[in-house]
Design an enzyme around this catalytic site. Structure first.
Site, PDB file in Angstrom:
ATOM      1  CE1 TYR A  87      56.855 105.250   7.162  1.00  0.00           C
ATOM      2  CE2 TYR A  87      57.577 107.355   8.083  1.00  0.00           C
ATOM      3  CZ  TYR A  87      57.312 105.963   8.432  1.00  0.00           C
ATOM      4  OH  TYR A  87      57.128 105.663   9.759  1.00  0.00           O
TER       5      TYR A  87
ATOM      6  CD  GLU B 150      60.658 110.976   9.568  1.00  0.00           C
ATOM      7  OE1 GLU B 150      61.824 111.074  10.056  1.00  0.00           O
ATOM      8  OE2 GLU B 150      60.499 111.542   8.525  1.00  0.00           O
TER       9      GLU B 150
ATOM     10  CB  SER C 269      55.989 108.005  12.374  1.00  0.00           C
ATOM     11  OG  SER C 269      57.107 108.513  12.113  1.00  0.00           O
TER      12      SER C 269
HETATM   13  P1  NAP Z   1      59.981  97.603   9.620  1.00  0.00           P
HETATM   14  O1  NAP Z   1      61.099  96.562  10.318  1.00  0.00           O
HETATM   15  O2  NAP Z   1      60.401  98.113   8.461  1.00  0.00           O
HETATM   16  O3  NAP Z   1      58.829  96.568   9.413  1.00  0.00           O
HETATM   17  C1  NAP Z   1      58.038  96.812   8.455  1.00  0.00           C
HETATM   18  C2  NAP Z   1      57.244  95.544   8.394  1.00  0.00           C
HETATM   19  O4  NAP Z   1      55.803  95.668   7.410  1.00  0.00           O
HETATM   20  C3  NAP Z   1      57.859  94.306   7.772  1.00  0.00           C
HETATM   21  O5  NAP Z   1      57.474  93.186   8.711  1.00  0.00           O
HETATM   22  C4  NAP Z   1      57.455  94.169   6.539  1.00  0.00           C
HETATM   23  O6  NAP Z   1      57.240  93.014   6.001  1.00  0.00           O
HETATM   24  C5  NAP Z   1      55.976  94.461   6.387  1.00  0.00           C
HETATM   25  N1  NAP Z   1      55.507  94.951   5.052  1.00  0.00           N
HETATM   26  C6  NAP Z   1      55.915  96.089   4.363  1.00  0.00           C
HETATM   27  N2  NAP Z   1      55.074  96.020   3.206  1.00  0.00           N
HETATM   28  C7  NAP Z   1      54.227  95.320   3.318  1.00  0.00           C
HETATM   29  C8  NAP Z   1      53.017  94.711   2.693  1.00  0.00           C
HETATM   30  N3  NAP Z   1      52.607  95.453   1.431  1.00  0.00           N
HETATM   31  N4  NAP Z   1      52.270  93.743   3.160  1.00  0.00           N
HETATM   32  C9  NAP Z   1      52.639  93.104   4.023  1.00  0.00           C
HETATM   33  N5  NAP Z   1      53.637  93.504   4.991  1.00  0.00           N
HETATM   34  C10 NAP Z   1      54.212  94.483   4.468  1.00  0.00           C
HETATM   35  O7  NAP Z   1      59.492  98.619  10.499  1.00  0.00           O
HETATM   36  P2  NAP Z   1      59.560  98.896  12.187  1.00  0.00           P
HETATM   37  O8  NAP Z   1      60.757  99.517  12.465  1.00  0.00           O
HETATM   38  O9  NAP Z   1      59.288  97.458  12.857  1.00  0.00           O
HETATM   39  O10 NAP Z   1      58.393  99.705  12.517  1.00  0.00           O
HETATM   40  C11 NAP Z   1      57.138  99.162  12.289  1.00  0.00           C
HETATM   41  C12 NAP Z   1      56.008 100.349  12.175  1.00  0.00           C
HETATM   42  O11 NAP Z   1      56.206 101.582  12.919  1.00  0.00           O
HETATM   43  C13 NAP Z   1      56.092 100.800  10.856  1.00  0.00           C
HETATM   44  O12 NAP Z   1      54.668 101.140  10.421  1.00  0.00           O
HETATM   45  C14 NAP Z   1      56.955 102.157  10.917  1.00  0.00           C
HETATM   46  O13 NAP Z   1      56.322 102.978  10.053  1.00  0.00           O
HETATM   47  C15 NAP Z   1      56.486 102.593  12.488  1.00  0.00           C
HETATM   48  N6  NAP Z   1      57.395 103.460  13.007  1.00  0.00           N
HETATM   49  C16 NAP Z   1      58.520 102.826  13.053  1.00  0.00           C
HETATM   50  C17 NAP Z   1      59.439 103.934  14.165  1.00  0.00           C
HETATM   51  C18 NAP Z   1      60.768 103.284  14.090  1.00  0.00           C
HETATM   52  O14 NAP Z   1      61.769 103.918  14.451  1.00  0.00           O
HETATM   53  N7  NAP Z   1      61.133 101.892  14.054  1.00  0.00           N
HETATM   54  C19 NAP Z   1      59.005 105.096  14.541  1.00  0.00           C
HETATM   55  C20 NAP Z   1      57.875 105.389  14.343  1.00  0.00           C
HETATM   56  C21 NAP Z   1      56.973 104.561  13.548  1.00  0.00           C
HETATM   57  P3  NAP Z   1      58.786  92.471   5.086  1.00  0.00           P
HETATM   58  O15 NAP Z   1      59.522  91.664   6.321  1.00  0.00           O
HETATM   59  O16 NAP Z   1      58.343  91.032   4.293  1.00  0.00           O
HETATM   60  O17 NAP Z   1      59.633  93.328   4.639  1.00  0.00           O
HETATM   61  N1  GDD Z   2      68.858 105.530   6.321  1.00  0.00           N
HETATM   62  C1  GDD Z   2      69.876 106.497   6.251  1.00  0.00           C
HETATM   63  N2  GDD Z   2      71.026 106.119   5.680  1.00  0.00           N
HETATM   64  N3  GDD Z   2      69.754 107.437   6.868  1.00  0.00           N
HETATM   65  C2  GDD Z   2      70.937 108.543   6.913  1.00  0.00           C
HETATM   66  C3  GDD Z   2      71.987 107.986   6.124  1.00  0.00           C
HETATM   67  C4  GDD Z   2      71.946 106.774   5.360  1.00  0.00           C
HETATM   68  O1  GDD Z   2      73.014 106.523   4.987  1.00  0.00           O
HETATM   69  N4  GDD Z   2      73.040 109.059   6.253  1.00  0.00           N
HETATM   70  C5  GDD Z   2      72.439 109.961   7.010  1.00  0.00           C
HETATM   71  N5  GDD Z   2      71.107 109.530   7.307  1.00  0.00           N
HETATM   72  C6  GDD Z   2      70.046 110.329   8.335  1.00  0.00           C
HETATM   73  C7  GDD Z   2      68.789 110.797   7.431  1.00  0.00           C
HETATM   74  O2  GDD Z   2      68.841 111.794   6.384  1.00  0.00           O
HETATM   75  C8  GDD Z   2      67.800 110.945   8.604  1.00  0.00           C
HETATM   76  O3  GDD Z   2      68.025 112.425   8.956  1.00  0.00           O
HETATM   77  C9  GDD Z   2      68.443 110.258   9.739  1.00  0.00           C
HETATM   78  O4  GDD Z   2      69.808 109.791   9.254  1.00  0.00           O
HETATM   79  C10 GDD Z   2      67.690 109.090  10.294  1.00  0.00           C
HETATM   80  O5  GDD Z   2      67.259 108.255   9.108  1.00  0.00           O
HETATM   81  P1  GDD Z   2      66.711 106.898   9.369  1.00  0.00           P
HETATM   82  O6  GDD Z   2      67.575 106.082  10.131  1.00  0.00           O
HETATM   83  O7  GDD Z   2      66.461 106.373   7.802  1.00  0.00           O
HETATM   84  O8  GDD Z   2      65.244 106.882  10.181  1.00  0.00           O
HETATM   85  P2  GDD Z   2      64.253 108.194   9.692  1.00  0.00           P
HETATM   86  O9  GDD Z   2      64.584 108.961  10.834  1.00  0.00           O
HETATM   87  O10 GDD Z   2      64.456 108.726   8.433  1.00  0.00           O
HETATM   88  O11 GDD Z   2      62.931 107.310   9.840  1.00  0.00           O
HETATM   89  C11 GDD Z   2      62.765 106.309  10.847  1.00  0.00           C
HETATM   90  O12 GDD Z   2      62.034 106.846  12.032  1.00  0.00           O
HETATM   91  C12 GDD Z   2      60.855 107.373  11.784  1.00  0.00           C
HETATM   92  C13 GDD Z   2      60.433 107.846  13.221  1.00  0.00           C
HETATM   93  O13 GDD Z   2      61.010 109.186  13.227  1.00  0.00           O
HETATM   94  C14 GDD Z   2      62.004 105.123  10.457  1.00  0.00           C
HETATM   95  O14 GDD Z   2      62.041 104.136  11.150  1.00  0.00           O
HETATM   96  C15 GDD Z   2      60.621 105.543  10.168  1.00  0.00           C
HETATM   97  O15 GDD Z   2      59.578 104.603   9.606  1.00  0.00           O
HETATM   98  C16 GDD Z   2      59.835 106.172  11.378  1.00  0.00           C
HETATM   99  O16 GDD Z   2      58.676 106.505  11.185  1.00  0.00           O
END
Ligand code: NAP
Ligand code: GDD
Length: 733
Positions: free
Chosen positions: A160, A138, A136
């Protein structure tokens, strides 16, 4: 695994129920993979994002879900051995950054140690498989350089991010130590309609949809200054797959190369919703702040472009639109942008699925004229208006035409006798009087309600006056008590022209129940619609028979009634056959079709919902336009009567210097439809007949010069209403 699937590529996805996992499953199924997914047991349903897959028979055959948990090493090892996958995509994680501060140890287990668990299981089982680690952006945290690329050092700012750094290095280490095919996809934020609802982008788009639907007033957020590189999730899972098709495992940054703040996201999203100033809907709640924040993320995906041929296709505004449209759609809210192309009309077609079903039912049953739907609509409509009968006809005007004709016949009125009617009403109210060879005599209207002014009635009464045609304009009942008193005093009949008003009460009694006969319209844009159509109601059985006969070519109404009776005695049957086509007077053909009645029944079932929404919209407009009250007369009505808000009338006040023409043009230019309030006193036809009318009806003249109406119908949502209010305010600035 079926024998047919033996030659297919087999993938194992952890996190298959998440945003990325579900898109990746779609992609791999489309590429003819056999897809295995890890799901954890949960008390409530957690497979929503996969539901669509189970609607496609071929996909269903190729997807297999297995219970397990990322924190349970034995289940993971067992599954890997059993599935023997060609590719493993490790997407499962506790993925919420803010939450990781609350559950740091669990986050380490699910997000960091899970990677080692899987890698170890691969090593121990000696299975030949490729491994994708969901790393990520992050990890860059307190960024060491902008933009961030594969070589940028990490500086995690949350449990995280620290967990992801651990998993990243574990993946690199297994690649180097054991010569395994391992990729790290360093993905920057990627969003979609399947994004979890607590991440900021989705929280905003759902919040706006709720606001537009009227179910929420506020959106509570944390830090609005942070900047993220937001892309569209389905494109990001393509990058994952591409990484796994290369010669060797490697690490890649996947990003758009653009960064935007939460504020900018709010600007674009609220703008799309037609709400200019989002500040009134957004409140800061410190609970959403993070102890340590990642201020800016901006990725450089040059390596992915060069080596994988991957690049993003969806722009930032497009992404916001995709998400907002999806959330609005799921709440049944229509999205209109401030750059309006579609007009905000005075009325709407609001035909739901049930209406289509009912109309189809009629077509299938082949009973196309008066049938069960017509009967039901007539009976229920009559009951709602405290009348003993209702007759469906092909327009509100036909209803009026019949009402005057029936009373003329029953009471033996002579040609050229007079009926009083308000000077402001749709032209049909007066036309039908003339068409029955009677004379309409206009009465000026009230400055507040625009309905007939009881104080003006008596001076127009002559010995030729036979009736008062009371019109309930725009959804507001006329002031019936004094009108009834005058009618009694001079022995006048009351006809109610309630074409624009239904389902409302005056002093506890339904409109439509005051006159000898009352008329309603179900024309498009009215409170309920059958396309074109109307109803004529009465509690007088003689009137009811006369109306029925007059609407149906003057047939003997007794035989009209028994047409449908299947249990006629032989004698009655013989009589019916002999007489059922006897025409006893001159009549019209004013009947409505059964298809239209079916539409009407479906609409009637929704009347409360329609009325409530119109009232809510009108109230919102009244509040929003409240500051302009010195210039504009807004709708107001006495507490003893209800308003159905068929339309939203406005009149520029006498003391205002504003010209109606300028205001109306301003609104029309901004695609807000306006309509004249239609005083009869300046209609060329009536001027030709009666000479100058305007000078004799000062209130009607004022309304003509200063009044117009706009819509407040049930399909206008908050964004539309805010837009309308804003346009008015801009004009009066
Ligand atoms: P998400 O929607 O939060 O999905 C997370 C998945 O992990 C869900 O299927 C969840 O199951 C499963 N999970 C969580 N805890 C588990 C456990 N203990 N055992 C088995 N399964 C579990 O995340 P996403 O946005 O698709 O992201 C996919 C991956 O990419 C994650 O690793 C995230 O950290 C990473 N990532 C995401 C982003 C982004 O912007 N989306 C960016 C960079 C990296 P449930 O449905 O049961 O909760
Ligand atoms: N969730 C959330 N809720 N974020 C908020 C809010 C709120 O009400 N208000 C402001 N934010 C700001 C957070 O402080 C952060 O700076 C930004 O919005 C984005 O927050 P999220 O959408 O929760 O995403 P993230 O960037 O922290 O994390 C996501 O992206 C990562 C990749 O850069 C997640 O998907 C991570 O799993 C992923 O790795």
């Amino acid at each position: 695994m079926s024998s047919e699937n033996k030659n297919k590529n087999r993938a194992f996805i952890t996190g298959v129920t998440g945003q990325d996992g579900s898109y990746l499953a779609d992609l791999l199924l489309a590429k003819d993979y056999e897809v295995h997914g890890l799901v954890r047991r949960s008390s409530s349903f957690n497979r929503e994002r996969l539901e669509h897959i189970y609607k496609d028979a071929q996909s269903t055959e190729n997807i297999f879900l297995h219970y397990g948990d990322l924190t349970d090493s034995s289940s993971l090892a067992r599954l890997i051995e059993k599935i023997n996958p060609d590719e493993i995509y490790h997407l499962g994680a506790q993925s919420h950054v803010r939450v990781s501060f609350d559950v740091p140890v669990y986050t380490a287990e699910a997000t960091a140690v899970s990677t080692i668990r899987l890698l170890e299981a691969i090593r121990e089982t000696r299975i030949k498989t490729k491994f994708y680690q969901a790393s990520s952006s992050e990890m860059f945290g307190r960024v060491r350089e902008v933009p961030q690329r594969e070589t940028t050092p990490f500086y995690p700012r949350s449990p995280y991010a620290a967990a992801k750094v651990y998993a990243y290095w574990a993946a690199v280490n297994y690649r180097e130590a054991y010569d395994m095919f391992v990729c790290n996809g360093i993905l920057f934020n990627h969003e979609s309609p399947r994004r979890g609802e607590s991440f900021v982008t989705r929280k905003i788009t759902i919040g706006i949809a709720d606001i537009l639907a009227g179910s929420k007033d506020k959106l509570y957020l944390g830090n609005l200054e942070a900047r993220r590189d937001w892309g569209y999730a389905p494109e990001y899972v393509e990058a994952m797959w591409l990484m796994m098709q290369q010669e060797r495992g490697d690490d890649y940054v996947i990003a758009t190369g653009e960064t935007h703040s939460i504020r900018e996201f709010l600007d674009v999203a609220f703008d799309l919703a037609g709400i200019k100033d989002w500040r009134q809907y957004v409140e800061i709640d410190p609970r959403y702040y993070r102890p340590t924040e990642v201020d800016i993320l901006l990725g450089d995906a040059s390596k992915a472009r060069e080596k994988l041929g991957w690049q993003p296709r969806t722009s930032f505004p497009e992404l916001v639109k995709i998400m907002l449209e999806a959330d609005c759609k799921s709440l049944g809210v229509q999205l209109v942008s401030t750059e309006r192309r579609e007009q905000i009309g005075v009325g709407c077609a609001d035909i739901d699925e049930k209406a289509k079903l009912y109309v189809n039912d009629v077509l299938n049953n082949e009973r196309l004229s008066h049938g069960p739907y017509s009967l039901r609509l007539e009976n229920e409509f009559a009951k709602l208006h405290a009348c003993s009968s209702a007759l469906l006809v092909n327009s509100g005007t036909s209803a009026l035409q019949l009402a005057v004709a029936a009373l003329k016949q029953v009471y033996n009125w002579q040609d050229n006798e007079e009926i009083l009617c308000p000077a402001v009403t749709f032209v049909a109210s007066a036309n039908v009087i003339l068409m029955n060879n009677l004379k309409p005599v206009f009465v000026d209207v009230s400055e507040q309600s625009y309905n007939i002014d009881p104080a003006q009635i008596e001076r127009h009464i002559t010995e030729k006056t036979k009736a008062i045609m009371v019109v309930h304009l725009f959804g507001q009942p006329a002031d019936m008590d004094p009108i009834i008193e005058i009618a009694k005093k001079y022995n006048l009949k009351i006809i109610e022209d309630s074409c624009e008003t239904m389902f409302v009460k005056y002093k506890g009694r339904p409109v439509g129940s005051f006159g000898e006969i009352s008329c309603f319209s179900t024309y498009m844009a009215h409170l309920i619609t059958t396309g074109v159509g109307g109803l004529v109601c009465t509690s007088n059985s003689v009137h009811a028979e006369t109306l029925k006969s007059l609407a149906n070519h003057g047939r003997d109404s007794i035989y009209l009634q028994i047409d449908d009776d299947k249990n006629l005695s032989a004698e009655r049957l013989e009589q019916t056959v002999a007489r059922r086509f006897k025409f006893i007077q001159l009549g019209h053909s004013f009947r409505l079709t059964e298809m239209e009645a079916a539409l009407g029944v479906a609409q009637l079932e929704r009347k409360d919902e329609i009325l409530e929404k119109r009232r809510e919209n009108a109230q919102y407009l009244i509040e929003g336009l409240g500051p302009l009250q010195a210039e504009l007369q807004l709708p107001s009505w006495p507490a003893y009567c209800e308003h159905a808000f068929m339309m939203f009338p406005l009149v520029i006040k006498k003391e205002s210097t504003v010209q109606k023409k300028d205001l109306v043009m301003h609104l029309e230019k901004h695609n807000i439809e306006t309509r004249e309030m239609l005083p009869l006193t300046n209609q060329p036809f009536y001027e030709k007949m009666y000479g100058d009318l305007e000078s004799r009806y000062p209130v009607a003249r004022w309304i003509n010069n200063n009044g117009f109406y706009i819509g407040c119908h049930q399909k206008l949502f908050r964004g539309d209403l805010d837009y309308i209010i804003k346009c008015f305010h801009n004009f009066f600035l």
